[in-house]
Design a protein around this motif. Structure first.
Motif, PDB file in Angstrom:
ATOM      1  N   GLU A 557       0.830  -1.207   0.000  1.00 40.70           N
ATOM      2  CA  GLU A 557       0.000   0.000   0.000  1.00 40.70           C
ATOM      3  C   GLU A 557       0.871   1.267   0.000  1.00 40.70           C
ATOM      4  O   GLU A 557       0.571   2.245  -0.681  1.00 40.70           O
ATOM      5  N   LEU A 558       1.956   1.220   0.751  1.00 41.96           N
ATOM      6  CA  LEU A 558       2.895   2.353   0.772  1.00 41.96           C
ATOM      7  C   LEU A 558       3.476   2.575  -0.624  1.00 41.96           C
ATOM      8  O   LEU A 558       3.522   3.704  -1.126  1.00 41.96           O
ATOM      9  N   LEU A 559       3.884   1.488  -1.265  1.00 45.48           N
ATOM     10  CA  LEU A 559       4.473   1.599  -2.600  1.00 45.48           C
ATOM     11  C   LEU A 559       3.449   2.114  -3.609  1.00 45.48           C
ATOM     12  O   LEU A 559       3.756   2.950  -4.454  1.00 45.48           O
ATOM     13  N   ARG A 560       2.220   1.610  -3.479  1.00 47.19           N
ATOM     14  CA  ARG A 560       1.171   2.022  -4.425  1.00 47.19           C
ATOM     15  C   ARG A 560       0.952   3.542  -4.344  1.00 47.19           C
ATOM     16  O   ARG A 560       0.918   4.230  -5.365  1.00 47.19           O
ATOM     17  N   ILE A 561       0.830   4.062  -3.130  1.00 43.94           N
ATOM     18  CA  ILE A 561       0.555   5.504  -2.991  1.00 43.94           C
ATOM     19  C   ILE A 561       1.766   6.322  -3.441  1.00 43.94           C
ATOM     20  O   ILE A 561       1.627   7.324  -4.137  1.00 43.94           O
ATOM     21  N   LEU A 562       2.951   5.866  -3.082  1.00 43.36           N
ATOM     22  CA  LEU A 562       4.153   6.612  -3.480  1.00 43.36           C
ATOM     23  C   LEU A 562       4.338   6.628  -4.991  1.00 43.36           C
ATOM     24  O   LEU A 562       4.773   7.630  -5.557  1.00 43.36           O
ATOM     25  N   ARG A 563       4.013   5.515  -5.635  1.00 41.13           N
ATOM     26  CA  ARG A 563       4.152   5.468  -7.105  1.00 41.13           C
ATOM     27  C   ARG A 563       3.227   6.485  -7.754  1.00 41.13           C
ATOM     28  O   ARG A 563       3.515   7.006  -8.820  1.00 41.13           O
ATOM     29  N   ARG A 564       2.104   6.739  -7.107  1.00 36.40           N
ATOM     30  CA  ARG A 564       1.163   7.717  -7.651  1.00 36.40           C
ATOM     31  C   ARG A 564       1.566   9.144  -7.251  1.00 36.40           C
ATOM     32  O   ARG A 564       1.643  10.035  -8.086  1.00 36.40           O
ATOM     33  N   SER A 565       1.880   9.365  -5.972  1.00 39.05           N
ATOM     34  CA  SER A 565       2.088  10.759  -5.528  1.00 39.05           C
ATOM     35  C   SER A 565       3.478  11.279  -5.873  1.00 39.05           C
ATOM     36  O   SER A 565       3.651  12.475  -6.062  1.00 39.05           O
ATOM     37  N   ARG A 566       4.475  10.373  -5.951  1.00 40.94           N
ATOM     38  CA  ARG A 566       5.850  10.786  -6.302  1.00 40.94           C
ATOM     39  C   ARG A 566       6.370  11.860  -5.361  1.00 40.94           C
ATOM     40  O   ARG A 566       7.094  12.765  -5.774  1.00 40.94           O
ATOM     41  N   THR A 567       5.962  11.810  -4.112  1.00 40.07           N
ATOM     42  CA  THR A 567       6.421  12.822  -3.173  1.00 40.07           C
ATOM     43  C   THR A 567       7.749  12.397  -2.544  1.00 40.07           C
ATOM     44  O   THR A 567       8.011  11.205  -2.378  1.00 40.07           O
ATOM     45  N   HIS A 568       8.585  13.371  -2.223  1.00 39.26           N
ATOM     46  CA  HIS A 568       9.885  13.067  -1.620  1.00 39.26           C
ATOM     47  C   HIS A 568       9.714  12.408  -0.248  1.00 39.26           C
ATOM     48  O   HIS A 568       8.802  12.745   0.507  1.00 39.26           O
ATOM     49  N   ILE A 569      10.627  11.501   0.084  1.00 37.61           N
ATOM     50  CA  ILE A 569      10.640  10.859   1.400  1.00 37.61           C
ATOM     51  C   ILE A 569      11.346  11.777   2.396  1.00 37.61           C
ATOM     52  O   ILE A 569      10.953  11.894   3.551  1.00 37.61           O
ATOM     53  N   ALA A 570      12.419  12.389   1.927  1.00 36.30           N
ATOM     54  CA  ALA A 570      13.220  13.286   2.759  1.00 36.30           C
ATOM     55  C   ALA A 570      13.913  14.271   1.828  1.00 36.30           C
ATOM     56  O   ALA A 570      13.893  14.091   0.605  1.00 36.30           O
ATOM     57  N   GLU A 571      14.541  15.295   2.397  1.00 35.55           N
ATOM     58  CA  GLU A 571      15.183  16.295   1.535  1.00 35.55           C
ATOM     59  C   GLU A 571      16.169  15.634   0.568  1.00 35.55           C
ATOM     60  O   GLU A 571      16.173  15.957  -0.614  1.00 35.55           O
ATOM     61  N   PRO A 572      16.981  14.667   1.048  1.00 31.24           N
ATOM     62  CA  PRO A 572      17.910  14.047   0.089  1.00 31.24           C
ATOM     63  C   PRO A 572      17.385  12.754  -0.548  1.00 31.24           C
ATOM     64  O   PRO A 572      18.162  12.020  -1.140  1.00 31.24           O
ATOM     65  N   LEU A 573      16.085  12.438  -0.431  1.00 34.72           N
ATOM     66  CA  LEU A 573      15.595  11.154  -0.958  1.00 34.72           C
ATOM     67  C   LEU A 573      14.271  11.333  -1.705  1.00 34.72           C
ATOM     68  O   LEU A 573      13.214  11.523  -1.094  1.00 34.72           O
TER      69      LEU A 573
END
Ligand SMILES: [Zn+2]
Ligand SMILES: [Zn+2]
Length: 583
Positions: A557-573
């Motif tokens: 579920e985490l991967l699914r949402i991240l693949r859609r939102s493409r939001t940064h995890i952290a400033e360098p990531l």
């Protein structure tokens, strides 16, 4: 027993006087305010009237006023450039007609103070031509008619059948003259910025909204006197650090050749980039100042590293003023230069940009013992700097997705900056990508508070959540409150916290899981709201994953949402980097 004395307020004479006053008041009110609707049942008797000399932003404001009223009511108010237009008018901008009606003095062009005011059947909205009038029009729509520009793509425009203009006489001025929001939501959206009265950005913007203040550069030592260009031939221009000259430190500010080169380079830069409101001559992002004897002597004379910096930048600013009158030069009070100097003060065309990166974000700057040292620096600079500006850090740069409970300090800190005579602020948030931890809410809230930090944060947050999350709003509101309650007087954190932090208790995580599951279910049939709720769910999905110890295998579920939102995890990531190689 309490004996109630005879009150003269209730004497027959007094009652007669009150009645007379009431009659007089009603007569005056009727004179001042004819009860005519601005619109009713898709019609309006009003015209929107501008002077033929109206500024670009005033014309934009008039056009948008027409559009929003049309969308709200179905009524189309004609726009006229003729000040002798007959019938009831909405005057947009200060002009001869407004002067005759209000007897108000003409505002300065760059004055962002605005007034909206009814006179008889007319409504006058005016301020400085550059942006003041425009802010007045948007504030009228927002405060009187309920239009809210929450995100660049989400604007609330309530439908209304009839609207009677009440008697209005409302004036507002900004708490801070320069208001910059270093947020992804704001950066590419000058229209959203204008609607929310954000007036500053990195790059120069001339637009139909009256333009914006753009800040000319940061960490510019290495840009204006580049080690690539100079280090091989002039190592003495650079920091003497631990006994040798280094290319990756700062400049040797006591060297007269460095000063001469800096002045020449800055003049060239200004000629090539003429539109910034201020030009930065500022330290690189490291803590390796020059340790040579001359630099140290000047530091001793002027109370430390910042004393040498001000001594240097004052001379650059004085020289640049000769060739470019009116130009402002800025420098940082950041990390090793954060303390104010002694025996020297920034000259009138120098802007000090004070950075609060070391502050505790759990508690207000004004009242937390952890922030006492910064507060002292703020007071000290405020006493000597004619133009003080704050770089304020407001998110968790190490983990953009984790719940970060600093909402209760935002308004308080802005009030502290205002009360210390700051001319501006930059709120550094999640500037790299949208849709991180409550970033849509944070951007809108900060825009509101930078203009007026006396507003009630809880009320603003409730308004946003109610509209933005629809049927999920009650659960998101409770989740939001649970996050803010993670702060107690003993909990302190800076702009970096991690998933294993003690604030994220098991009890909180269980409660959050329940609420976010309820939120998810409440909007399951609505794609748009599901996307917004998913962005909130990302916070706990990421927190639990980061605490799990199994970092190789994030939940689907985490991967699914991240693949859609493409939001940064952290400033360098970035999301892309994080998703690399994940199933
Ligand atoms: Zn030196
Ligand atoms: Zn604290």
């Amino acid at each position: 027993m309490v004996r109630i004395p005879f009150s003269p307020l209730f004497s027959p004479m007094c009652r007669l006087r009150s009645a007379l006053f009431l009659l007089l008041f009603l007569a005056i009110s009727a004179q001042l305010f004819a009860a005519r609707p601005l619109f009713s049942r898709g019609r309006s008797a009003y015209s929107i009237v501008l002077s033929p000399e109206a500024s670009v932003s005033e014309q934009t404001a008039a056009r948008e006023l027409q559009q929003y009223l049309q969308e709200m009511s179905g009524a189309t108010l004609p726009i006229s450039h003729n000040l002798t237009t007959v019938g009831p008018c909405v005057y947009v901008g200060y002009n001869a007609k407004v002067e005759a009606l209000t007897h108000a003095p003409q505002p300065a062009v760059d004055d962002e103070t605005f007034t909206y005011r009814t006179i008889g059947q007319h409504l006058c909205i005016y301020g400085g031509q550059e942006r003041g009038t425009m802010y007045g029009v948007f504030a009228f729509l927002e405060q009187q008619l309920g239009v809210h520009w929450y995100t660049p793509t989400v604007t609330q425009v309530p439908r209304r059948r009839t609207y009677f203009l009440p008697a209005l006489n409302h004036t507002e001025s900004p708490a801070l003259k320069i208001r910059q929001l270093y947020y992804h939501e704001a950066m590419e959206n000058p229209a959203w910025c204008a609607h929310n009265r954000v007036n500053s950005i990195h790059s120069s913007v001339q637009n139909e909204y009256g333009g914006m203040f753009s800040y000319g550069g940061i960490h510019t030592f290495e840009i204006l006197i580049s080690p690539h260009e100079f280090f091989a031939t002039h190592p003495e221009f650079f920091s003497l650090y631990d006994g040798r000259r280094i290319a990756d430190g700062q400049l040797c500010l006591s060297n007269p050749e460095v000063l001469r080169t800096m002045i020449a380079r800055l003049r060239t830069y200004i000629n090539e980039h003429p539109r910034h409101w201020v030009y930065s001559v500022s330290q690189n992002d490291n803590q390796k100042p020059c340790q040579c004897a001359n630099c140290r002597a000047l530091e001793q004379r002027y109370g430390g590293h910042s004393g040498l910096m001000v001594w240097f930048v004052n001379q650059v600013a004085a020289a640049v003023e000769q060739t470019h009158p009116g130009t402002l030069v800025s420098t940082f009070a950041y990390q090793y230069t954060r303390h104010a100097p002694t025996g020297i003060r920034p000259r009138h065309n120098v802007v000090i940009r004070l950075c609060d990166i070391e502050c505790c974000l759990a508690h207000p700057i004004a009242s937390d013992a952890q922030n006492a040292a910064f507060l002292k620096d703020l007071h000290d600079w405020s006493r000597i700097a004619p133009r003080l500006y704050v770089w304020d850090y407001v998110v968790n740069f190490s983990n953009y997705l984790l719940p970060f409970p600093n909402f209760s300090v935002l308004a308080s800190n802005l009030r502290t900056f205002r009360d210390n005579r700051c001319i501006g602020v930059m709120e550094e948030g999640q500037y790299q990508s949208g849709e991180s931890e409550f970033s849509e809410l944070r951007a809108w809230l900060l825009a509101q508070l930078m203009w007026n930090p006396e507003q009630d944060t809880d009320r603003l947050v409730r308004r946003f959540i109610t509209h933005y999350y629809g049927a999920a709003a009650p659960y998101i509101q409770r989740y939001f409150s649970a996050c803010q309650k993670l702060v107690s007087p003993e909990v302190h954190f800076q702009c970096r916290i991690y998933a294993d932090d003690a604030i994220y208790t098991d009890r909180f995580r269980q409660r959050a899981a329940q609420l976010l599951e309820q939120a998810r279910r409440a909007v399951v049939s609505d794609t748009l709201l599901t996307r917004r709720v998913d962005n909130v769910r990302l916070q706990m999905l990421y927190l639990n994953y980061a605490r799990s110890g199994n970092l190789q295998d994030p939940p689907a579920e985490l991967l699914r949402i991240l693949r859609r939102s493409r939001t940064h995890i952290a400033e360098p990531l970035s999301a892309e980097k994080f998703l690399e190689g994940k199933r």
